[in-house]
Design an enzyme around this catalytic site. Structure first.
Site, PDB file in Angstrom:
ATOM      1  N   HIS C 132       0.861  -1.183   0.000  1.00 12.75           N
ATOM      2  CA  HIS C 132       0.000   0.000   0.000  1.00 12.75           C
ATOM      3  C   HIS C 132       0.905   1.243   0.000  1.00 12.75           C
ATOM      4  O   HIS C 132       2.006   1.200   0.532  1.00 12.75           O
ATOM      5  CB  HIS C 132      -0.848  -0.063   1.274  1.00 12.75           C
ATOM      6  CG  HIS C 132      -1.886   1.013   1.409  1.00 12.75           C
ATOM      7  ND1 HIS C 132      -1.596   2.274   1.868  1.00 12.75           N
ATOM      8  CD2 HIS C 132      -3.220   1.008   1.169  1.00 12.75           C
ATOM      9  CE1 HIS C 132      -2.713   2.991   1.911  1.00 12.75           C
ATOM     10  NE2 HIS C 132      -3.705   2.254   1.487  1.00 12.75           N
ATOM     11  N   ASP C 209       3.083  -4.341   7.968  1.00 19.53           N
ATOM     12  CA  ASP C 209       1.925  -3.468   7.800  1.00 19.53           C
ATOM     13  C   ASP C 209       0.693  -4.352   7.958  1.00 19.53           C
ATOM     14  O   ASP C 209       0.298  -5.058   7.042  1.00 19.53           O
ATOM     15  CB  ASP C 209       1.978  -2.821   6.414  1.00 19.53           C
ATOM     16  CG  ASP C 209       0.673  -2.108   6.055  1.00 19.53           C
ATOM     17  OD1 ASP C 209      -0.288  -2.154   6.854  1.00 19.53           O
ATOM     18  OD2 ASP C 209       0.608  -1.519   4.965  1.00 19.53           O
ATOM     19  N   GLN C 212      -4.496  -4.752   7.025  1.00 15.53           N
ATOM     20  CA  GLN C 212      -5.492  -5.701   6.540  1.00 15.53           C
ATOM     21  C   GLN C 212      -5.364  -7.057   7.221  1.00 15.53           C
ATOM     22  O   GLN C 212      -6.083  -7.998   6.859  1.00 15.53           O
ATOM     23  CB  GLN C 212      -5.361  -5.892   5.017  1.00 15.53           C
ATOM     24  CG  GLN C 212      -5.548  -4.625   4.205  1.00 15.53           C
ATOM     25  CD  GLN C 212      -6.971  -4.087   4.257  1.00 15.53           C
ATOM     26  OE1 GLN C 212      -7.909  -4.799   4.641  1.00 15.53           O
ATOM     27  NE2 GLN C 212      -7.142  -2.840   3.872  1.00 15.53           N
ATOM     28  N   LYS C 235     -10.169  -0.043  10.531  1.00 18.55           N
ATOM     29  CA  LYS C 235     -10.332  -1.241   9.705  1.00 18.55           C
ATOM     30  C   LYS C 235     -10.752  -2.437  10.549  1.00 18.55           C
ATOM     31  O   LYS C 235     -10.973  -3.523  10.027  1.00 18.55           O
ATOM     32  CB  LYS C 235      -9.023  -1.586   8.992  1.00 18.55           C
ATOM     33  CG  LYS C 235      -8.406  -0.419   8.274  1.00 18.55           C
ATOM     34  CD  LYS C 235      -8.104  -0.706   6.823  1.00 18.55           C
ATOM     35  CE  LYS C 235      -7.224   0.390   6.278  1.00 18.55           C
ATOM     36  NZ  LYS C 235      -7.615   0.836   4.959  1.00 18.55           N
ATOM     37  N   CYS C 373      -4.833   2.662  -3.578  1.00 20.52           N
ATOM     38  CA  CYS C 373      -3.569   3.100  -2.975  1.00 20.52           C
ATOM     39  C   CYS C 373      -2.475   2.058  -3.161  1.00 20.52           C
ATOM     40  O   CYS C 373      -1.646   1.842  -2.269  1.00 20.52           O
ATOM     41  CB  CYS C 373      -3.732   3.424  -1.493  1.00 20.52           C
ATOM     42  SG  CYS C 373      -4.760   4.851  -1.200  1.00 20.52           S
TER      43      CYS C 373
HETATM   44  C1  LIG Z   1      -2.419  -2.619   3.556  1.00 23.38           C
HETATM   45  C2  LIG Z   1      -2.670  -1.244   4.053  1.00 23.38           C
HETATM   46  N1  LIG Z   1      -1.678  -0.547   4.615  1.00 23.38           N
HETATM   47  C3  LIG Z   1      -1.845   0.690   5.102  1.00 23.38           C
HETATM   48  C4  LIG Z   1      -3.064   1.311   5.048  1.00 23.38           C
HETATM   49  C5  LIG Z   1      -3.193   2.685   5.598  1.00 23.38           C
HETATM   50  O1  LIG Z   1      -4.026   2.714   6.714  1.00 23.38           O
HETATM   51  P1  LIG Z   1      -4.558   4.107   7.279  1.00 23.38           P
HETATM   52  O2  LIG Z   1      -5.091   4.853   6.102  1.00 23.38           O
HETATM   53  O3  LIG Z   1      -5.587   3.731   8.255  1.00 23.38           O
HETATM   54  O4  LIG Z   1      -3.372   4.803   7.893  1.00 23.38           O
HETATM   55  C6  LIG Z   1      -4.154   0.615   4.476  1.00 23.38           C
HETATM   56  C7  LIG Z   1      -5.504   1.189   4.382  1.00 23.38           C
HETATM   57  O5  LIG Z   1      -5.792   2.169   3.733  1.00 23.38           O
HETATM   58  C8  LIG Z   1      -3.941  -0.675   3.972  1.00 23.38           C
HETATM   59  O6  LIG Z   1      -4.941  -1.363   3.419  1.00 23.38           O
END
Ligand SMILES: Cc1ncc(COP(=O)(O)O)c(C=O)c1O
Ligand SMILES: Cc1ncc(COP(=O)(O)O)c(C=O)c1O
Lengths: 415, 162, 415, 162
Positions: C132, C209, C212, C235, C373
Site C-alpha cells: 500500500h 503493515d 489488513q 479497519k 492506494c
Molecule cells: C495494507 C494497508 N496498509 C496501510 C493502510 C493505511 O491505513 P490508514 O489509512 O488507516 O493509515 C491501508 C488502508 O488504507 C492498507 O490497506
C-alpha cells in the site's frame, strides 16, 4: 461564605449554555460537577456528539477514494468541515487548512517540514518562556537534529512577555518565531499583531500556538498576519484527535511532505512519486473523519453562540473569579498580566497543588494541578506547580463560588 | 487536625487521607536533606503532579541500611510517605527493606484483602492506607518506595510512577 | 439469476452479526445497503459507538495530567484500551503498544525514528511490489533524506510474492524489511513466519503493515516474531484517527522520539529535556482519547465473536464470492493467490472500474474502484484500476448474490 | 443502448448518465492519440479513480485552435467528455474555448438553473449533463475541460480535480 455582588451575578450567574453540555449534568463525589478544567480539554455540546453519531450511523466510509454513495457523503461532510474551519479563522483558501491530530502534531509538522530542511548551525529558533511543552520540545528536537540554537524570550513576574528583550533577540539569524497566543499556565494574552509586525519587518516567519486562543476569542489569521496557526479540536468543544495547521499557501508549497502514505500522493511508482495538491500533500493516510466532522460541528456551535459573546462572558467571569480568589486569606495568584483570558493559576498557603486538587475534587470541583505542561514557567516562579481554574462559556458565577467555598474547606483541613 | 468543622458531605474519606500523622510528616519531614556519603541513591518523579524526590541510602558491607535521607518536593502524601519510609527502613537489611517495599506497594495499590500481605502489620505506615479511596493518589504514596527499590537495585535512570 | 448452492447458503447466508451494525440497516439509492468496502474502512458495531458516547457524556477529560475524578476515569479507560490491545496481539508488555493516529503514522514513525538515524547511502530498505502507498512513500521519503536505496521484491501474476527473489534481495546491506500482512488490493496473505525467520537469520528487522491483517485473523506478534506491527482502528470496527504501532521494547528504547510535546516528557527545561518512559515517549500531545476507547471496545467486540469464527466465516464467503464471480461471462479476477483473505479485485469486460462502481452503487452495492492506494500493483497488471469487493464478518451470501446481480445489470447497460 | 432490459428500480438516472452518445464516444473516442507538433498540452489526473488524460493543442499565431487530440485512460464519462471536447473546440479561438470551459464546468457542477449559463446551448455536450445526479462523477466529466484551461494557460504541473 461571601455573596457575589448582585450586578455581576445578574450577567454571569447562570450560563444558559451549560444545559447544552450533557457531561456537565452529573454529580461527582456527591456534588453537582463544577468543571474548571477546560484549558486541558473542553466538554462537547450535544450538537457535536450528535453530528459524530449521525455520521457513524449513516454516512461512514473512507474519504477521497470511493465512488459509492457513503464514500461520497463522508467526503462531502469531511471537506465541509474544512470549509467551516477556513471561514472560522478567516484563512484565505481551503488549501491552507491542514487537518492534523492536534496542536502538537501541527507544530511538529512545521518544525520538521518547514524548519528542518532550511536551518543549520548558526541559525536560531526563537520561542518564549511561557510556552507549553508542545511549543518547546519540537524545537529542541529540530535544534538537536540541525545544530541550530534555541533562544527564549523572557517574561516578567506578572507573566508578561518582556517585549524589548523579545525584540532584541530578533535578528537575521532567527529563522522562525514560535509563540503562544494565550498562555495555558498563566492566561497571558500576547500582543501578537505588534510582535508579528516586528518579526515580519525582519523577515522572520511566525508560528502561533493557538491551542488556548481559538476557544476564547475570534481568530482572523489574515488580520493577525501570522504564517502558521496551530490549534486543537478538543479545546474548542470538538473531539480529541483533531487539530488544524493553518499555513500560508506559499509556505506550504515550499515544504516537503511530513508523512508519506495514502491520500497525500497523485501518483506512486518505485521510480518516483508525485505528491497531491494542497492541503492533501500534508494529510497522509485515513484521517480522523468522524473527529473532523465533530470539529466542524463545534465551529457551528461556537458561531451560533458568537465569539464576541463568549469572550465577554468569560472576561466578566474571569474578573469575578480573580476578585473572589483575592479575598481568600493565604492565596497567591500566579499570572497577573494586564491582558488575560479565562485562566487563573494560584497557590493556597503551603498546601501542595496536588492536595488541593484532591480536596476540591472531593467537593465536585474539577481543577487542574501541577505544571500544566509548562515546567519552565514553574521554574521561573520556583514552584513545582500551581492549581489552575480555567473557564469556558458554560461556566458561571455559581461555579466560582463553589470553587471559593471548596478552597475554604481545604484551608480548614490543613489548618 | 481540625477536620471536624469541615462543611463537606463526604468528608470522612478526606479525613482518612489526610490523617494527623500524615500532615505532621508532611509539614515536618524526618530525615530531610542530602546524605553526604550515600552508597545508593535514586530519584522518583511523578510527572502527573511534579512530585520529585531523591532518596539517599548508606548501606554497609553487610547490606544493612545505616542511614536514609530524602530531599525534593511533593504533595503531602508523597512527602509523608517518604518521611515514614526513612523512619521504617533505617537499621533494616536490604532484603527486609525490599520486603517492606512489596508489602506497602501491594497494600496501597490493591488493598490485598485476602493476599499474603493482608495480615502484615504496617505499623505507622497504615496511615497511608487512606489513599486507597483516592486512586489518583496511590502513585504519590508509593513514589518513595519505588525510589527505594530502584536505589537498592542501583538503577541509573530516574524512576517514574506514571 | 443463479441460485447459490444450498449447502453454502446454510452456513453463510445470514450473518447474525449484521444486526450489530447500525449503519448497515439503511437503504442506499432505494436498495438495502450491501457494504463490500470494509478493506477501505469497516463499519462500527453499536457497542463501539456506545462506548465512545458513554465516554463523551460522562467521563471526558484530558488524560495523564489531572487529579480530579473525570481525568482519572478518562486515564483509566484510555489505559485499559491499551491493555486490551496488548492482549489482542499478544505483545509481551504494554510498553510496546504505541497509540498512533493510524497505520500510516505508525509506519512513518518507524521510518523516521528507527530508520532515519541509522541508515545512510549504501544501505537498503526492502519492501515488496504489493505494498500500500502507506508502506511505500514513508520509505521513499527516508531514502531521499538519507541516500539509502529502496529495493522492491517482485510478485507473480497471481499476486504472490516471489519468495526466492525476496530472499536474494536480503543482504547485510538491508536495514529493514517492510512488508504487508495481507495485500489490500489483491488479498494475498504472505507467509510471514517463514519470511521473518529468514530476515532475522540475516539480522534484518521486519516491520509488518498489518492494516489488513488484524480484522481478519488472530494476530500473535510474539509468534510471528516481527519487530514492528502497524495497524488502524477504523479497519477493525473501531473509530477513525486511531492506530497502533507495536514495537519490541528493546528497539523502542533505542529510538529518539518522533514528535515532541506534552505527555512524552518527564522534565522540560531550556537546558535539556528528559523523555518519558515507554510507550509515552512516543505519544506527544493530547491523544485521541475517545477514539482509543472505541478501539478498545472494538477489541472486545472482535473477541466476543472470536477471531477464529470470523476467519472461518470470511473464508467461506470469499470462496463463495470467487466462485460466483467466476461464473460471470467477461469477468477477470485480479489476485488469485493460493492463500487469500476477504478481498477480491476484478474487471468486467472493458467497463472501466469507475463506471462499474457507479452502476453498482445505484443498486445499493458499495464496492471500491480504482488503484486502492497500490498503484504499483496496477502498473504490474497494466491496468488503471480494479473493482474490489472486500468482506467483513457482517457480510453474507445474499450480499454476494446482490453483487453478482448488479454486475449482470452493468453488463446489460454497457452491452 | 440496451438499457431497456435493466432490472433496477431506478434505472432512469443511469440511462441518463450512460446515454448512447456517451457510450459511443467512450468506445470510439475521436481525436485520440498524440499530436506531434502540439503548441500546448496539459495533463489531467483524477486520483480518485486513476483517470489520467493528456490533452494536446495546436494553436496558431492568431490564437485559433487548429487541432486538438488527447490520450490516456479513464472511465466512460471522462473519455467521452474528452472526445466531445476535441470535437467542440477545434476551430475555435482560445477565448471561445475558455468560454466553453466556463459554461460546461458551471453547468455540470452547479446546474446553474438561473445563472448566466442556463440558456447556453451546449449542443452535443448536453449529453454530459446526466452526471449532475452523480456528484461523485462530476469530476470525471470536467477533467478534460480543466486540462484544456490549464493547457491554454500553459501551466506546467499536471492539473488534478481532487
Ligand atoms: C495494507 C494497508 N496498509 C496501510 C493502510 C493505511 O491505513 P490508514 O489509512 O488507516 O493509515 C491501508 C488502508 O488504507 C492498507 O490497506
Ligand atoms: C498552549 C498550548 N499549546 C499546545 C497544547 C497542546 O495541545 P494538544 O495536546 O491538543 O496537542 C496545549 C494543550 O495541552 C496548550 O494549552
Amino acid at each position: 461564605m461571601t455573596q457575589p455582588q448582585q450586578d455581576l451575578q445578574d450577567t454571569i450567574a447562570v450560563s444558559d449554555y451549560r444545559q447544552d453540555f450533557p457531561l456537565l449534568q452529573q454529580e461527582v463525589n456527591g456534588h453537582p460537577l463544577v468543571y474548571l478544567d477546560s484549558a486541558a480539554s473542553a466538554q462537547q455540546p450535544a450538537s457535536v456528539m450528535d453530528a459524530v453519531a449521525q455520521y457513524e450511523r449513516t454516512d461512514h466510509a473512507n474519504v477521497h477514494r470511493g465512488v459509492h454513495s457513503l464514500s461520497h457523503r463522508a467526503t462531502d461532510a469531511y471537506e465541509q468541515a474544512r470549509d467551516k474551519l477556513r471561514a472560522f479563522i478567516n484563512a484565505e483558501s481551503r488549501s491552507e487548512i491542514v487537518l492534523t491530530s492536534g496542536t502538537t502534531e501541527s507544530i511538529n509538522l512545521v518544525a520538521q517540514s518547514y524548519c528542518r530542511p532550511r536551518i543549520g548551525s548558526g541559525d536560531r529558533i526563537l520561542i518564549t518562556h511561557l510556552e507549553h511543552h508542545s511549543n518547546i520540545v519540537p524545537w529542541q528536537l529540530v535544534c538537536e537534529q540541525t545544530g541550530a540554537e534555541l533562544l527564549v524570550a523572557p517574561m516578567d513576574s506578572r507573566g508578561q512577555l518582556v517585549l524589548e528583550k523579545l525584540y532584541e533577540l530578533m535578528t537575521d539569524k532567527v529563522k522562525i518565531l514560535a509563540i503562544g497566543h494565550v498562555s495555558n499556565a498563566l492566561g497571558t494574552i500576547h500582543p501578537l499583531r505588534e510582535i508579528i509586525a516586528r518579526a515580519h519587518a525582519l523577515g522572520i516567519p511566525v508560528l502561533v500556538d493557538g491551542a488556548q486562543g481559538v476557544p476564547h476569542m475570534a481568530i482572523d489569521v489574515q488580520d493577525l498576519d501570522c504564517d502558521f496557526y496551530a490549534f486543537s479540536g478538543h479545546k474548542m468543544f470538538g473531539p480529541t484527535g483533531t487539530g488544524v495547521l493553518y499555513a500560508r499557501e506559499c509556505l506550504l508549497e515550499t515544504m516537503p511532505p511530513y508523512q508519506g502514505g495514502g491520500d497525500m500522493i497523485l501518483e506512486v511508482s518505485f521510480e518516483g512519486t508525485t505528491y497531491n495538491d494542497l492541503p492533501y500533500k500534508f494529510e497522509a493516510g485515513t484521517p480522523n473523519i468522524a473527529g473532523v466532522i465533530g470539529m466542524g460541528a463545534a465551529v457551528d456551535y461556537l458561531q451560533s453562540v458568537g465569539l464576541a459573546n463568549i469572550a465577554e462572558h468569560e472576561q466578566q467571569l474571569l474578573d469575578y473569579m480573580t476578585r473572589r480568589l483575592t479575598e481568600i486569606d493565604g492565596i497567591r495568584l500566579i499570572g497577573t498580566a494586564a491582558n488575560k483570558a479565562s485562566i487563573q493559576s494560584f497557590m493556597l498557603d503551603d498546601i501542595h497543588s496536588h492536595d488541593l486538587g484532591t480536596i476540591l475534587d472531593h467537593q465536585g470541583v474539577a481543577i487542574r494541578t501541577g505544571h500544566h505542561c509548562a515546567m519552565p514557567v514553574m521554574d521561573y516562579f520556583g514552584i513545582p506547580g500551581t492549581a489552575r481554574a480555567s473557564l469556558a462559556l458554560y461556566n458561571n458565577a455559581d461555579d466560582v463560588d463553589r470553587l471559593v467555598d471548596a478552597l475554604e474547606q481545604a484551608k480548614k483541613l490543613f489548618a | 487536625m481540625n477536620a471536624q468543622g469541615l462543611n463537606i458531605g463526604n468528608a470522612q474519606e478526606l479525613r482518612e487521607l489526610y490523617r494527623e500523622l500524615i500532615l505532621d510528616h508532611a509539614r515536618s519531614p524526618r530525615h530531610f536533606g542530602k546524605l553526604p556519603h550515600a552508597t545508593h541513591s535514586a530519584e522518583g518523579i511523578n510527572p502527573l503532579c511534579g512530585d520529585k524526590l531523591k532518596l539517599y541510602l548508606d548501606v554497609d558491607d553487610a547490606s544493612n541500611i545505616r542511614a536514609a535521607c530524602f530531599e525534593g518536593s511533593g504533595c503531602a502524601i508523597s512527602v509523608a510517605s517518604a518521611s515514614l519510609l526513612t523512619e521504617t527502613i533505617i537499621g533494616l537489611s536490604e532484603k527486609e527493606a525490599i520486603a517492606w517495599f512489596t508489602a506497602v506497594t501491594t497494600r496501597l495499590t490493591h488493598g490485598d484483602p485476602t493476599g499474603e500481605f493482608s495480615a502484615v502489620d504496617l505499623g505507622k505506615l497504615e496511615a497511608l492506607e487512606g489513599v486507597r479511596e483516592f486512586p489518583a493518589r496511590v502513585k504519590c504514596a508509593t513514589l518513595a518506595w519505588h525510589a527505594l527499590r530502584s536505589a537498592l537495585q542501583q538503577r541509573p535512570a530516574p524512576v517514574s510512577t506514571e
